[in-house]
Design a protein around this motif. Structure first.
Motif, PDB file in Angstrom:
ATOM      1  N   TYR A  64      -5.965   1.791  -7.041  1.00 56.83           N
ATOM      2  CA  TYR A  64      -5.226   3.061  -6.957  1.00 56.83           C
ATOM      3  C   TYR A  64      -5.374   3.879  -8.248  1.00 56.83           C
ATOM      4  O   TYR A  64      -4.576   4.760  -8.529  1.00 56.83           O
ATOM      5  N   GLN A  65      -6.423   3.572  -9.003  1.00 54.74           N
ATOM      6  CA  GLN A  65      -6.696   4.264 -10.264  1.00 54.74           C
ATOM      7  C   GLN A  65      -5.501   4.180 -11.224  1.00 54.74           C
ATOM      8  O   GLN A  65      -5.075   5.161 -11.836  1.00 54.74           O
ATOM      9  N   MET A  66      -4.978   2.988 -11.347  1.00 55.12           N
ATOM     10  CA  MET A  66      -3.925   2.708 -12.316  1.00 55.12           C
ATOM     11  C   MET A  66      -4.390   1.536 -13.173  1.00 55.12           C
ATOM     12  O   MET A  66      -4.739   0.478 -12.656  1.00 55.12           O
TER      13      MET A  66
ATOM     14  N   PHE B 186       2.443  -3.143 -17.960  1.00 57.19           N
ATOM     15  CA  PHE B 186       2.465  -1.723 -18.282  1.00 57.19           C
ATOM     16  C   PHE B 186       1.157  -1.120 -17.784  1.00 57.19           C
ATOM     17  O   PHE B 186       0.074  -1.530 -18.214  1.00 57.19           O
ATOM     18  N   LEU B 187       1.284  -0.162 -16.873  1.00 56.76           N
ATOM     19  CA  LEU B 187       0.097   0.424 -16.240  1.00 56.76           C
ATOM     20  C   LEU B 187       0.113   1.931 -16.415  1.00 56.76           C
ATOM     21  O   LEU B 187       1.142   2.590 -16.244  1.00 56.76           O
ATOM     22  N   GLU B 188      -1.047   2.480 -16.745  1.00 54.64           N
ATOM     23  CA  GLU B 188      -1.188   3.926 -16.940  1.00 54.64           C
ATOM     24  C   GLU B 188      -1.758   4.557 -15.677  1.00 54.64           C
ATOM     25  O   GLU B 188      -2.732   4.048 -15.094  1.00 54.64           O
ATOM     26  N   ASN B 189      -1.137   5.651 -15.248  1.00 53.60           N
ATOM     27  CA  ASN B 189      -1.613   6.389 -14.093  1.00 53.60           C
ATOM     28  C   ASN B 189      -2.780   7.276 -14.514  1.00 53.60           C
ATOM     29  O   ASN B 189      -2.585   8.288 -15.186  1.00 53.60           O
TER      30      ASN B 189
ATOM     31  N   THR C 225       2.001   9.088  -6.361  1.00 52.48           N
ATOM     32  CA  THR C 225       2.350  10.481  -6.098  1.00 52.48           C
ATOM     33  C   THR C 225       3.474  10.963  -7.013  1.00 52.48           C
ATOM     34  O   THR C 225       3.444  12.093  -7.517  1.00 52.48           O
ATOM     35  N   LEU C 226       4.471  10.130  -7.246  1.00 51.48           N
ATOM     36  CA  LEU C 226       5.648  10.535  -8.019  1.00 51.48           C
ATOM     37  C   LEU C 226       5.409  10.529  -9.522  1.00 51.48           C
ATOM     38  O   LEU C 226       6.063  11.264 -10.264  1.00 51.48           O
ATOM     39  N   LEU C 227       4.465   9.726  -9.968  1.00 51.88           N
ATOM     40  CA  LEU C 227       4.222   9.574 -11.399  1.00 51.88           C
ATOM     41  C   LEU C 227       3.297  10.679 -11.901  1.00 51.88           C
ATOM     42  O   LEU C 227       2.320  11.057 -11.252  1.00 51.88           O
ATOM     43  N   LYS C 228       3.617  11.205 -13.076  1.00 53.30           N
ATOM     44  CA  LYS C 228       2.771  12.229 -13.679  1.00 53.30           C
ATOM     45  C   LYS C 228       1.420  11.627 -14.072  1.00 53.30           C
ATOM     46  O   LYS C 228       1.314  10.422 -14.328  1.00 53.30           O
TER      47      LYS C 228
ATOM     48  N   ASP D  47       0.832  -1.208   0.000  1.00 51.30           N
ATOM     49  CA  ASP D  47       0.000   0.000   0.000  1.00 51.30           C
ATOM     50  C   ASP D  47       0.868   1.261   0.000  1.00 51.30           C
ATOM     51  O   ASP D  47       0.647   2.178  -0.804  1.00 51.30           O
ATOM     52  N   LYS D  48       1.843   1.308   0.870  1.00 51.54           N
ATOM     53  CA  LYS D  48       2.719   2.469   0.942  1.00 51.54           C
ATOM     54  C   LYS D  48       3.491   2.659  -0.354  1.00 51.54           C
ATOM     55  O   LYS D  48       3.605   3.778  -0.868  1.00 51.54           O
ATOM     56  N   GLN D  49       4.013   1.566  -0.907  1.00 54.16           N
ATOM     57  CA  GLN D  49       4.823   1.655  -2.118  1.00 54.16           C
ATOM     58  C   GLN D  49       3.998   2.147  -3.308  1.00 54.16           C
ATOM     59  O   GLN D  49       4.433   3.006  -4.071  1.00 54.16           O
ATOM     60  N   ILE D  50       2.794   1.625  -3.468  1.00 54.18           N
ATOM     61  CA  ILE D  50       1.963   2.015  -4.604  1.00 54.18           C
ATOM     62  C   ILE D  50       1.502   3.463  -4.454  1.00 54.18           C
ATOM     63  O   ILE D  50       1.439   4.210  -5.447  1.00 54.18           O
TER      64      ILE D  50
END
Length: 282
Positions: A220-222, A277-280, A169-172, A161-164
């Motif tokens: 996480y909406q990815m 391959f996952l899209e944010n 947060t870091l990914l655009k 959970d923390k890692q995802i």
């Protein structure tokens, strides 16, 4: 989120501690969890070996030479995969960058590259290659990266959970997350059973399927947009599994099982390892 209420298999740490573990299954997510789950302060001792191959650039024996040869080939594949999704100059973060070979190669593309690596030995090797390393992901700027990669790293993460959430947060927005993990539903996993090297307990805390990756990241909406097989992993894993099973590297048998696993994967779509391959999503 998870309910691990079904025992899946008994396994052993073949490479370092020789301790016994169990894998429990969440049937809904098709996710396995290592039990007992090591406390964070004790995890380091399970990596304390000169033979832990992702933390070394060594080519001391046949196994390491095979690993290093395949690694060179897969580095070019990884660059091609990223280019197929991202056409322009990009900023990229490799979480669990190990000895920095992937980022060293990506720098040649003119990309802005950064790495994160908790292991001090591997970190030192990365620094010697002039890789920009981030010491604290939580303190880094939000939405900084077009691409985040985790090559056989997610299975090592104690707190999913923390890692995802960090990645999110870091990914655009519309950024790309690329994850490579072993697949416990592959033929080589079913053939070697408890000797399957990719269980690699307790370093591998989680054991993923295509279903688990899709469902977990949806929370996480990815969005999962593509999956690629890692064909070489069946040979590498089979070679190490042969060593665990019989005490010696049986090259011919390992090659045979690797071929069978890939051939069966063509119909089942279950390979030894997959790249996701996952899209944010915004």
């Amino acid at each position: 989120m998870f309910h691990f209420n079904k025992k899946f298999i008994d396994v052993k740490d073949h490479s370092i501690s020789k301790e016994s573990f169990e894998l429990f299954e969440d049937s809904e997510y098709e996710l396995l969890k290592t039990n007992p789950f090591p406390v964070l302060s004790e995890l380091g001792k399970y990596y304390e070996s000169e033979d832990y191959i992702s933390h070394t650039d060594g080519s001391r024996n046949l196994f390491e030479k095979v690993y290093q040869t395949v690694k060179k080939k897969t580095l070019n594949d990884k660059i091609s995969w990223i280019k197929s999704f991202k056409k322009s100059t990009i900023s990229i973060l490799d979480i669990g960058c190990g000895t920095g070979d992937f980022l060293f190669r990506t720098k040649e593309e003119g990309w802005n590259v950064f790495g994160f690596e908790p292991n001090e030995k591997a970190k030192a090797i990365s620094k010697s290659k002039n890789i920009n390393l981030i010491d604290d992901l939580d303190s880094y700027q939000k939405h900084s990266f077009d691409v985040i990669t985790m090559w056989h790293v997610l299975e090592h993460v104690p707190d999913l959970d923390k890692q995802i959430k960090q990645i999110k947060t870091l990914l655009k927005p519309d950024g790309l997350l690329i994850i490579a993990v072993p697949n416990y539903k592959s033929y080589d996993a079913s053939f070697y059973k408890s000797d399957w090297a990719a269980y690699d307990v307790p370093r591998h805390l989680w054991h993923f399927s295509k279903t688990s990756i899709k469902k977990i990241f949806q929370n996480y909406q990815m969005q999962l947009i593509h999956i690629k097989p890692m064909y070489f992993d069946s040979f590498y894993v089979s070679l190490l599994s042969e060593k665990y099973r019989s005490g010696k590297m049986n090259l011919l048998r390992a090659f045979y099982i690797g071929v069978i696993s890939n051939l069966k994967g063509k119909s089942t779509k279950e390979y030894s390892s997959h790249v996701y391959f996952l899209e944010n999503l915004k």
